[in-house]
Scaffold this motif. Structure first.
Motif, PDB file in Angstrom:
ATOM      1  N   HIS A   1    -155.072  52.398  48.417  1.00  0.00           N
ATOM      2  CA  HIS A   1    -155.928  51.229  48.562  1.00  0.00           C
ATOM      3  C   HIS A   1    -156.355  50.791  47.160  1.00  0.00           C
ATOM      4  CE1 HIS A   1    -157.225  51.894  53.036  1.00  0.00           C
ATOM      5  NE2 HIS A   1    -155.924  51.668  52.883  1.00  0.00           N
ATOM      6  N   VAL A   2    -155.870  49.640  46.738  1.00  0.00           N
ATOM      7  CA  VAL A   2    -156.103  49.146  45.379  1.00  0.00           C
ATOM      8  C   VAL A   2    -157.093  47.998  45.458  1.00  0.00           C
ATOM      9  CG1 VAL A   2    -155.051  48.241  43.283  1.00  0.00           C
ATOM     10  CG2 VAL A   2    -153.765  49.815  44.751  1.00  0.00           C
ATOM     11  N   GLY A   3    -158.167  48.080  44.682  1.00  0.00           N
ATOM     12  CA  GLY A   3    -159.123  46.990  44.609  1.00  0.00           C
ATOM     13  C   GLY A   3    -158.549  45.803  43.860  1.00  0.00           C
TER      14      GLY A   3
ATOM     15  N   PRO B   1    -157.879  46.615  54.401  1.00  0.00           N
ATOM     16  CA  PRO B   1    -157.498  45.256  54.004  1.00  0.00           C
ATOM     17  C   PRO B   1    -158.080  44.222  54.954  1.00  0.00           C
ATOM     18  CG  PRO B   1    -155.606  46.725  53.951  1.00  0.00           C
ATOM     19  CD  PRO B   1    -156.717  47.480  54.608  1.00  0.00           C
ATOM     20  N   GLY B   2    -158.708  43.207  54.376  1.00  0.00           N
ATOM     21  CA  GLY B   2    -159.298  42.150  55.176  1.00  0.00           C
ATOM     22  C   GLY B   2    -160.592  42.518  55.847  1.00  0.00           C
TER      23      GLY B   2
ATOM     24  N   ILE C   1    -163.461  52.296  47.317  1.00  0.00           N
ATOM     25  CA  ILE C   1    -162.302  51.478  47.674  1.00  0.00           C
ATOM     26  C   ILE C   1    -161.417  52.202  48.672  1.00  0.00           C
ATOM     27  CG2 ILE C   1    -160.153  50.533  46.716  1.00  0.00           C
ATOM     28  CD1 ILE C   1    -161.716  49.789  44.217  1.00  0.00           C
ATOM     29  N   ALA C   2    -161.337  53.527  48.570  1.00  0.00           N
ATOM     30  CA  ALA C   2    -160.490  54.289  49.492  1.00  0.00           C
ATOM     31  C   ALA C   2    -160.958  54.173  50.933  1.00  0.00           C
ATOM     32  CB  ALA C   2    -160.447  55.763  49.068  1.00  0.00           C
TER      33      ALA C   2
ATOM     34  N   ASP D   1    -160.762  44.473  49.209  1.00  0.00           N
ATOM     35  CA  ASP D   1    -161.846  43.833  48.472  1.00  0.00           C
ATOM     36  C   ASP D   1    -162.621  44.899  47.698  1.00  0.00           C
ATOM     37  OD1 ASP D   1    -163.726  42.128  47.499  1.00  0.00           O
ATOM     38  OD2 ASP D   1    -164.820  41.886  49.383  1.00  0.00           O
ATOM     39  N   GLU D   2    -162.765  44.695  46.385  1.00  0.00           N
ATOM     40  CA  GLU D   2    -163.446  45.683  45.572  1.00  0.00           C
ATOM     41  C   GLU D   2    -164.826  45.212  45.124  1.00  0.00           C
ATOM     42  OE1 GLU D   2    -163.728  45.579  41.814  1.00  0.00           O
ATOM     43  OE2 GLU D   2    -163.451  43.413  42.012  1.00  0.00           O
TER      44      GLU D   2
END
Length: 323
Positions: free
Chosen positions: A153-155, A247-248, A242-243, A200-201
């Motif tokens: 999971h990438v911000g 998404p969304g 973030i982990a 979303d970060e």
């Protein structure tokens, strides 16, 4: 056409070859179809194991794994490369400002040599930064394979590019190259069989993972919560938050945050000038040119007091009438 080295792909995998010219050099851009990595049984990435990745300038990648494992990739050498290249470019322009041809005047041989040299330096700078970014992404993917992480999971911080923040900070954001970092990490992770999802970060670097309250943005790398006295590395706290996001799913953190307990440090850009212990960037002026450090103080005698002057201590707790 003879090449300096062989193409690193079999002929049946090559899909296209493009001849490019950059910085006074010719090179080939080879596109090939590479199969996804195959792992032995019980060693392949597990889709149930999720790790969070926080992108930054000082740390291009900060990763928080599922079992309390963490990874910090330092990008200070990349930042120093940008700064030294900018200073070198400004110094070169100031030196040749008087000899530059006027508008409409035909350039001399000296001016053409200077322009050629500038293109060579620009191309070398871009290649150095590009290689360092690939090294950083390869470090993250290799670490994820060792931890059997199946999903990253990438911000996504690209929203900050739309906010004007001044001339100097806008330059730092452009030199950050967020899109290239995302693309390089996605390509290498896909090749290793790891799924990359952008989340979303927003608020991850300024939200306490213990009490979920907003925390003033720290100046350093340590996040300290004034409400619950929590303290931790700012980038790793953001990666752990973030982990937990999907998404969304917005900027909410649905599950508990698992903070890294064992952190592994790596450095990106060891090939850059001045990155090693015994190397020095040739663009940096010598120490004598930046000013003398003054005479050295003698060492204190064995068993005696120091020869340095006594420091003045300003006592603010004085009695009335005392000077």
């Amino acid at each position: 056409m003879r090449l300096t080295r062989e193409v690193p792909y079999p002929v049946e995998q090559v899909r296209s070859i493009t001849l490019l010219y950059e910085g006074g050099q010719l090179f080939l851009d080879v596109t090939a179809e590479v199969p996804v990595a195959v792992y032995p049984p019980d060693e392949e990435p597990d889709p149930a194991r999720v790790a969070g990745v926080d992108l930054g300038i000082i740390h291009p990648y900060a990763v928080a794994g599922p079992d309390g494992e963490g990874l910090l990739v330092s990008g200070r050498a990349i930042r120093a490369e940008h700064r030294m290249h900018l200073a070198d470019t400004k110094a070169r322009r100031r030196a040749l400002a008087r000899r530059a041809p006027r508008p409409g005047q035909k350039g001399s041989r000296r001016w053409r040599k200077y322009r050629r040299r500038a293109r060579l330096v620009e191309g070398r700078h871009r290649r150095r930064v590009r290689q360092a970014q690939h090294e950083a992404a390869r470090t993250v993917v290799s670490w994820a394979v060792e931890q059997r992480v199946g999903v990253l999971h990438v911000g996504d911080p690209r929203g900050v590019l739309k906010v004007p923040a001044g001339r100097r900070h806008n330059l730092r954001l452009r030199q950050w190259q967020i899109g290239r970092l995302l693309q390089v990490l996605t390509d290498k992770a896909t090749l290793a069989g790891i799924t990359v999802r952008l989340v979303d970060e927003r608020g991850t670097s300024s939200t306490c993972p213990a009490c979920h309250r907003r925390v003033p943005k720290p100046r350093g790398r340590t996040l300290s919560c004034p409400h619950c006295r929590f303290s931790g590395h700012r980038d790793l706290v953001a990666a752990a938050s973030i982990a937990t996001r999907v998404p969304g799913g917005g900027s909410t953190t649905p599950t508990a945050v698992v903070l890294p307990e064992v952190v592994e440090h790596r450095r990106a850009g060891r090939h850059l000038p001045g990155a090693g212990r015994s190397r020095r960037d040739p663009r940096r002026p010598p120490r004598a040119a930046r000013g003398s450090v003054g005479p050295r103080r003698p060492a204190p005698p064995p068993g005696g007091e120091s020869l340095a002057p006594t420091a003045r201590i300003h006592n603010t707790h004085r009695t009335p009438g005392e000077r």
